[in-house]
Design a protein around this motif. Sequence first.
Motif, PDB file in Angstrom:
ATOM      1  N   MET A 122      11.064  -0.862  -7.795  1.00  0.00           N
ATOM      2  CA  MET A 122      10.291   0.002  -6.915  1.00  0.00           C
ATOM      3  C   MET A 122      11.205   0.453  -5.770  1.00  0.00           C
ATOM      4  N   SER A 123      11.070   1.675  -5.361  1.00  0.00           N
ATOM      5  CA  SER A 123      11.864   2.251  -4.281  1.00  0.00           C
ATOM      6  C   SER A 123      11.550   1.586  -2.943  1.00  0.00           C
ATOM      7  N   GLU A 124      12.450   1.732  -1.988  1.00  0.00           N
ATOM      8  CA  GLU A 124      12.237   1.190  -0.643  1.00  0.00           C
ATOM      9  C   GLU A 124      11.450   2.168   0.233  1.00  0.00           C
ATOM     10  N   GLN A 125      11.135   3.365  -0.310  1.00  0.00           N
ATOM     11  CA  GLN A 125      10.332   4.357   0.403  1.00  0.00           C
ATOM     12  C   GLN A 125       9.189   4.813  -0.486  1.00  0.00           C
ATOM     13  N   TYR A 126       8.120   5.284   0.143  1.00  0.00           N
ATOM     14  CA  TYR A 126       6.941   5.731  -0.585  1.00  0.00           C
ATOM     15  C   TYR A 126       6.397   6.970   0.108  1.00  0.00           C
ATOM     16  N   HIS A 127       6.011   7.981  -0.670  1.00  0.00           N
ATOM     17  CA  HIS A 127       5.403   9.189  -0.110  1.00  0.00           C
ATOM     18  C   HIS A 127       3.894   9.015  -0.098  1.00  0.00           C
ATOM     19  N   LEU A 128       3.286   9.127   1.067  1.00  0.00           N
ATOM     20  CA  LEU A 128       1.844   8.957   1.206  1.00  0.00           C
ATOM     21  C   LEU A 128       1.085   9.976   0.376  1.00  0.00           C
ATOM     22  N   ALA A 129      -0.142   9.632   0.013  1.00  0.00           N
ATOM     23  CA  ALA A 129      -0.963  10.487  -0.855  1.00  0.00           C
ATOM     24  C   ALA A 129      -1.089  11.903  -0.300  1.00  0.00           C
TER      25      ALA A 129
ATOM     26  N   LEU B 166       5.225  17.449   3.205  1.00  0.00           N
ATOM     27  CA  LEU B 166       5.237  17.246   4.650  1.00  0.00           C
ATOM     28  C   LEU B 166       6.253  16.206   5.088  1.00  0.00           C
ATOM     29  N   GLY B 167       6.880  15.529   4.145  1.00  0.00           N
ATOM     30  CA  GLY B 167       7.858  14.500   4.494  1.00  0.00           C
ATOM     31  C   GLY B 167       7.208  13.233   5.009  1.00  0.00           C
ATOM     32  N   LEU B 168       6.057  12.874   4.458  1.00  0.00           N
ATOM     33  CA  LEU B 168       5.321  11.704   4.918  1.00  0.00           C
ATOM     34  C   LEU B 168       5.776  10.441   4.186  1.00  0.00           C
ATOM     35  N   ALA B 169       7.061  10.150   4.223  1.00  0.00           N
ATOM     36  CA  ALA B 169       7.597   8.958   3.569  1.00  0.00           C
ATOM     37  C   ALA B 169       7.587   7.798   4.554  1.00  0.00           C
ATOM     38  N   VAL B 170       7.257   6.617   4.057  1.00  0.00           N
ATOM     39  CA  VAL B 170       7.263   5.404   4.875  1.00  0.00           C
ATOM     40  C   VAL B 170       8.160   4.366   4.205  1.00  0.00           C
ATOM     41  N   ARG B 171       8.684   3.429   5.012  1.00  0.00           N
ATOM     42  CA  ARG B 171       9.481   2.326   4.477  1.00  0.00           C
ATOM     43  C   ARG B 171       8.546   1.242   3.960  1.00  0.00           C
TER      44      ARG B 171
ATOM     45  N   ARG C 216     -13.588  -0.020  -2.225  1.00  0.00           N
ATOM     46  CA  ARG C 216     -13.424  -1.395  -1.729  1.00  0.00           C
ATOM     47  C   ARG C 216     -13.537  -2.385  -2.875  1.00  0.00           C
ATOM     48  N   THR C 217     -12.705  -3.431  -2.807  1.00  0.00           N
ATOM     49  CA  THR C 217     -12.714  -4.485  -3.814  1.00  0.00           C
ATOM     50  C   THR C 217     -12.222  -5.778  -3.179  1.00  0.00           C
ATOM     51  N   THR C 218     -12.336  -6.879  -3.898  1.00  0.00           N
ATOM     52  CA  THR C 218     -11.931  -8.188  -3.401  1.00  0.00           C
ATOM     53  C   THR C 218     -10.774  -8.704  -4.243  1.00  0.00           C
ATOM     54  N   TRP C 219      -9.745  -9.224  -3.574  1.00  0.00           N
ATOM     55  CA  TRP C 219      -8.561  -9.746  -4.248  1.00  0.00           C
ATOM     56  C   TRP C 219      -8.266 -11.160  -3.803  1.00  0.00           C
ATOM     57  N   SER C 220      -7.390 -11.819  -4.543  1.00  0.00           N
ATOM     58  CA  SER C 220      -6.863 -13.129  -4.173  1.00  0.00           C
ATOM     59  C   SER C 220      -5.940 -12.974  -2.967  1.00  0.00           C
ATOM     60  N   PRO C 221      -5.942 -13.952  -2.048  1.00  0.00           N
ATOM     61  CA  PRO C 221      -5.036 -13.881  -0.899  1.00  0.00           C
ATOM     62  C   PRO C 221      -3.555 -13.943  -1.288  1.00  0.00           C
ATOM     63  N   GLN C 222      -3.251 -14.388  -2.497  1.00  0.00           N
ATOM     64  CA  GLN C 222      -1.858 -14.517  -2.940  1.00  0.00           C
ATOM     65  C   GLN C 222      -1.344 -13.291  -3.692  1.00  0.00           C
ATOM     66  N   THR C 223      -2.148 -12.232  -3.784  1.00  0.00           N
ATOM     67  CA  THR C 223      -1.727 -10.997  -4.447  1.00  0.00           C
ATOM     68  C   THR C 223      -0.498 -10.430  -3.750  1.00  0.00           C
ATOM     69  N   LEU C 224       0.541 -10.119  -4.513  1.00  0.00           N
ATOM     70  CA  LEU C 224       1.783  -9.601  -3.930  1.00  0.00           C
ATOM     71  C   LEU C 224       1.675  -8.108  -3.631  1.00  0.00           C
ATOM     72  N   VAL C 225       2.009  -7.756  -2.387  1.00  0.00           N
ATOM     73  CA  VAL C 225       1.986  -6.365  -1.942  1.00  0.00           C
ATOM     74  C   VAL C 225       3.238  -6.086  -1.121  1.00  0.00           C
ATOM     75  N   ARG C 226       3.489  -4.817  -0.876  1.00  0.00           N
ATOM     76  CA  ARG C 226       4.590  -4.393  -0.002  1.00  0.00           C
ATOM     77  C   ARG C 226       3.985  -3.606   1.158  1.00  0.00           C
ATOM     78  N   ARG C 227       4.091  -4.148   2.353  1.00  0.00           N
ATOM     79  CA  ARG C 227       3.530  -3.516   3.554  1.00  0.00           C
ATOM     80  C   ARG C 227       4.272  -2.216   3.858  1.00  0.00           C
ATOM     81  N   MET C 228       3.509  -1.177   4.234  1.00  0.00           N
ATOM     82  CA  MET C 228       4.093   0.104   4.628  1.00  0.00           C
ATOM     83  C   MET C 228       4.418   0.079   6.114  1.00  0.00           C
ATOM     84  N   ARG C 229       5.577   0.608   6.439  1.00  0.00           N
ATOM     85  CA  ARG C 229       5.983   0.726   7.849  1.00  0.00           C
ATOM     86  C   ARG C 229       6.272   2.182   8.154  1.00  0.00           C
ATOM     87  N   GLY C 230       5.727   2.675   9.270  1.00  0.00           N
ATOM     88  CA  GLY C 230       5.912   4.064   9.663  1.00  0.00           C
ATOM     89  C   GLY C 230       7.211   4.328  10.194  1.00  0.00           C
TER      90      GLY C 230
END
Length: 86
Positions: free
Chosen positions: A1-8, A19-24, A72-86
């Motif tokens: 997975m890339s280190e950047q993501y373009h917002l929806a 619009l260049g709405l990429a986040v780290r 909205r949905t419910t997940w396990s607290p241990q689900t792996l995610v990557r936090r977006m930073r502006g």
Amino acid sequence: MSEQYHLAADRGPEGQLTLGLAVRLDPPSPIVALSEGDRFLLESSGLEGRLVVRGTGSVTVSVLTDGVRWTRTTWSPQTLVRRMRG
């Protein structure tokens, strides 16, 4: 997975200017490590979402389905995610 993501809001038909709405993205971590309101990408599939509520045995998240609607949905607290930073 890339280190950047373009917002929806920055994705559109081919040929449309962006619009260049990429986040780290942070390295993968359990979703329970995020704060309420933090945006993230699901590590396994790249699904865009936001942490709504942290509970004792689960977390409530809002995820972008079909690139259009938030669900909205419910997940396990241990689900792996990557936090977006502006």
